[in-house]
Design an enzyme around this catalytic site. Structure first.
Site, PDB file in Angstrom:
ATOM      1  N   LYS A 112      -2.105   9.223 -11.448  1.00  0.00           N
ATOM      2  CA  LYS A 112      -1.886  10.024 -12.663  1.00  0.00           C
ATOM      3  C   LYS A 112      -3.148  10.772 -13.074  1.00  0.00           C
ATOM      4  O   LYS A 112      -3.084  11.936 -13.469  1.00  0.00           O
ATOM      5  CB  LYS A 112      -1.414   9.142 -13.826  1.00  0.00           C
ATOM      6  CG  LYS A 112       0.039   8.697 -13.701  1.00  0.00           C
ATOM      7  CD  LYS A 112       0.522   8.090 -15.020  1.00  0.00           C
ATOM      8  CE  LYS A 112       1.885   7.422 -14.860  1.00  0.00           C
ATOM      9  NZ  LYS A 112       2.277   6.665 -16.066  1.00  0.00           N
ATOM     10  N   LYS A 195       9.085   8.613  -4.667  1.00  0.00           N
ATOM     11  CA  LYS A 195       9.984   7.887  -5.566  1.00  0.00           C
ATOM     12  C   LYS A 195      10.514   8.822  -6.653  1.00  0.00           C
ATOM     13  O   LYS A 195       9.835   9.768  -7.051  1.00  0.00           O
ATOM     14  CB  LYS A 195       9.264   6.677  -6.177  1.00  0.00           C
ATOM     15  CG  LYS A 195       8.351   7.007  -7.331  1.00  0.00           C
ATOM     16  CD  LYS A 195       7.987   5.801  -8.184  1.00  0.00           C
ATOM     17  CE  LYS A 195       7.069   6.284  -9.309  1.00  0.00           C
ATOM     18  NZ  LYS A 195       6.649   5.290 -10.256  1.00  0.00           N
ATOM     19  N   LYS A 198      10.202  10.362 -13.657  1.00  0.00           N
ATOM     20  CA  LYS A 198      10.489  11.186 -14.837  1.00  0.00           C
ATOM     21  C   LYS A 198       9.684  12.472 -14.821  1.00  0.00           C
ATOM     22  O   LYS A 198      10.050  13.448 -15.448  1.00  0.00           O
ATOM     23  CB  LYS A 198      10.143  10.407 -16.117  1.00  0.00           C
ATOM     24  CG  LYS A 198      11.131   9.311 -16.439  1.00  0.00           C
ATOM     25  CD  LYS A 198      10.646   8.462 -17.614  1.00  0.00           C
ATOM     26  CE  LYS A 198      11.336   7.123 -17.653  1.00  0.00           C
ATOM     27  NZ  LYS A 198      10.479   6.048 -18.175  1.00  0.00           N
TER      28      LYS A 198
END
Ligand code: TYM
Length: 332
Positions: A112, A195, A198
Site C-alpha cells: 500500500k 486478488k 476494493k
C-alpha cells in the site's frame, strides 16, 4: 465457549465476493459454535483518506450487509470499532512493544505504501496491524476467521501477545487464524492473477454484493479466461477458469471435481452462464435485505450502539488487566 473475533473495513459502498466468501460466509457458519464478535473497523479505514459523510454511510452499509448476510446481532456482538475506545488504548500499548523493523516487514503495508509514496503514507497505515492486534486481543479471542491476505497480521498478533505475556505475565489468549484453503483467495475477474480488491483499478473485475444482478451477470460473462477450451481447475495455467470454478463450487456446493466432470465437452460460455446464475441467486436476497435495513438508519444506529455497550464491557476488562500489568495507576 471459545471466542471468535473478525472484522472488515467500511472502505467501499459494498462488500465484494472475496469479502463475502473469505469472511462473511465463514462468520455466519461459525457464529453457531462460537461466542462471536464482529466489528466494522472504521478506525482502520481512516488510515487512508476518507470523505467523512461517505465513511459514515459506508459504515452503516457494511453493518447492514453483515446482518443481511446472516450475522445475528442479538446473539453475536456486531459493533463499530470507534465506539469502543479500548481499541485505540490497547493499540497504543502494543505500539510500544512492536519493533520498527517488525512493522516494516508487513507485506500489506509495503504494497500500500509503495502505491502511495512516502509523503502521502500515514503513520496510521504503518501501525495498522498493531490496531488489528488490539482488536483481536481485547476479546480473549481464540479464533480469527479471515482471508489468506490477513495471515501475516494474525502472526504479528500472536507474536505481540506472546511477547507481552512473557514480559508482564500471562495476560492475553494467543489466537489462531482460520483460513479456508479452497476459498482462501478470490481473484479479480479481469486480472485473475491478482486478488479481488476494493481498490482494483477497474470495476469490471470486481463482483459487488450490492450490484444489480444484471450487472453481476454481465461482469461474469466478460471474465478473462484463456485460449484453450478445457474446463479444468489449474491455478497456474488457468487462473481465470479456476477462479470461476471456485465461485461456482462455493455457491452451488458442488465439488470442483464434480464440476469438471459436469462441464466436460462444454464451452466457457456455458460455465459463465451457470456461474452467473449461482452468484446472483446467492446475492439477490442479501442485497434486498441490505437495502431494506438501510431504509431505517436510526434503527441501525440504535442496534450498533447497544452492541457497542456489550463489546465495551468485554474489552474494558482486558484493558484494565493490561494497564495493571504494565504499572499504570488504578482508578479509585
Ligand atoms: P478487509 O476489509 O480488507 O477484508 C475483509 C475480509 O475479507 C477478506 N478478503 C478476501 N478473501 C478472499 N478473497 C479476497 N479477494 C479477499 N479480499 C478480502 C479479508 O481477508 C478479510 O478477512 N485488516 C482487515 C480487517 C480487520 C480485522 C481485524 C480482521 C481489522 N481488525 C481483526 C480480523 C480481525 C481487513 O483489512 O479486511
Amino acid at each position: 465457549t471459545p471466542r471468535l473475533f473478525s472484522g472488515m473495513q467500511p472502505s467501499a459502498d459494498s462488500l465484494h465476493v472475496g469479502n463475502y466468501i473469505g469472511a462473511l460466509m465463514q462468520w455466519r457458519e461459525m457464529q453457531q459454535n462460537y461466542d462471536a464478535v464482529f466489528c466494522v473497523v472504521d478506525m482502520h479505514a481512516i488510515t487512508v483518506p476518507q470523505e467523512p459523510e461517505l465513511l459514515r454511510a459506508q459504515t452503516r452499509r457494511t453493518a447492514a450487509q453483515y446482518i443481511a448476510g446472516g450475522i445475528d446481532p442479538e446473539n453475536s456482538v456486531l459493533f463499530v470499532q470507534s465506539q469502543v475506545s479500548a481499541h485505540a488504548e490497547l493499540a497504543w500499548v502494543l505500539n510500544t512493544i512492536t519493533g520498527f523493523g517488525e512493522a516494516s516487514r508487513m507485506t500489506q503495508y509495503k504494497d500500500k505504501s509503495a502505491k502511495q509514496g512516502s509523503d502521502t503514507t500515514s503513520v496510521g497505515l504503518f501501525t495498522y496491524p498493531v490496531l488489528m492486534a488490539a482488536d483481536i486481543l481485547l476479546y480473549d479471542t481464540t479464533i480469527v476467521p479471515v482471508g489468506e491476505d490477513q495471515r501475516q497480521h494474525i502472526e504479528l498478533t500472536r507474536d505481540l501477545a506472546a511477547r507481552f505475556n512473557s514480559r508482564f505475565g500471562d495476560t492475553f489468549v494467543i489466537p489462531e487464524p482460520q483460513i479456508q484453503k479452497a476459498t482462501a483467495k478470490i481473484y479479480d475477474l479481469q486480472n485473475p492473477e491478482s486478488k479481488m480488491s476494493k481498490s482494483a483499478t477497474t470495476d469490471a473485475g470486481v463482483l459487488w454484493l450490492l450490484d444489480e444482478p444484471s450487472k453481476t451477470a454481465k461482469k461474469i460473462k466478460s471474465a478473462v479466461t484463456d485460449a484453450d477450451r478445457e474446463i479444468r481447475f489449474d491455478r497456474g495455467a488457468k487462473p481465470g477458469v479456476s477462479n470461476l470454478l471456485t465461485l461456482h463450487s462455493t455457491f452451488s456446493g458442488t465439488s470442483i471435481a464434480d464440476l469438471e466432470a459436469q462441464f466436460e465437452g462444454k464451452g466457457y460460455g456455458d460455465l459463465k452462464k451457470d456461474v452467473a446464475d449461482v452468484v446472483t441467486a446467492e446475492f439477490t436476497p442479501v442485497r434486498e435485505r441490505t437495502l431494506e435495513l438501510l431504509d431505517d438508519p436510526a434503527e441501525l444506529d440504535r442496534m450498533l450502539s447497544k452492541n457497542a455497550e456489550r463489546a465495551n464491557e468485554m474489552a474494558q476488562k482486558t484493558l484494565d488487566r493490561v494497564y495493571d500489568r504494565i504499572g499504570f495507576l488504578p482508578r479509585v
